[in-house]
Design a protein around this motif. Structure first.
Motif: not given
Length: 159
Positions: A74-75, A38-42, A6-8, A65-66
């Motif tokens: 993503p939501k 934090n790559l999981m929240v844009w 996911a992060r990649g 993102f999860t």
């Protein structure tokens, strides 16, 4: 799916976005007070399309993102009570490419944001997320358009 996938993928998306993104759009990962990313929240901005009732507005959208990304969409969240018949009261966007049946791992952040921009001015009355806005859209389109233009003023252009 491992955390690294996911992060990649999100790191790749970020690089691609920086090199080439649609004019007027903003999409960047959340930055903490300590400067970490934090790559999981844009946090994103979607400009209203020229020539539509949405024109002139710059609409904030957050992508969550999860660790299952890109296998799972993503939501996508506008602010609470955002006015649109395909947006729930919570702000969650109802868009076919984001649901389980429509999502494909090849869909990019760019495609999501352009898809949401298209949804703004081309709502899908066959899949309403907000019944009040749906009723207005069907029964009083002029009032629906007035409310959209009024909302555009709440999100003025970025300076």
């Amino acid at each position: 799916m491992s955390t690294g996938v996911a992060r990649g993928r999100l790191s790749e998306e970020r690089r691609a976005w920086r090199k080439n993104h649609p004019h007027g759009f903003v999409a960047k990962p959340e930055t903490a007070p300590d400067g970490s990313v934090n790559l999981m929240v844009w946090h994103c901005i979607i400009p209203g399309k020229a020539g539509t009732d949405w024109e002139g507005g710059n609409y904030p959208l957050t992508l969550y993102f999860t660790e299952d990304y890109p296998s799972k969409a993503p939501k996508c969240m506008f602010p609470k009570d955002f006015f649109h018949l395909n947006v729930y009261g919570s702000g969650m966007v109802c868009l076919s490419i984001l649901n389980e049946d429509g999502w494909r791992p090849s869909i990019t952040v760019r495609q999501i944001l352009v898809g949401v921009q298209d949804l703004l001015h081309q709502p899908n009355p066959a899949s309403p997320a907000n019944y009040d806005e749906y009723e207005l859209f069907v029964k009083d389109p002029a009032e629906y358009q007035r409310r959209v233009r009024q909302q555009a003023k709440q999100y003025p252009p970025l300076v």
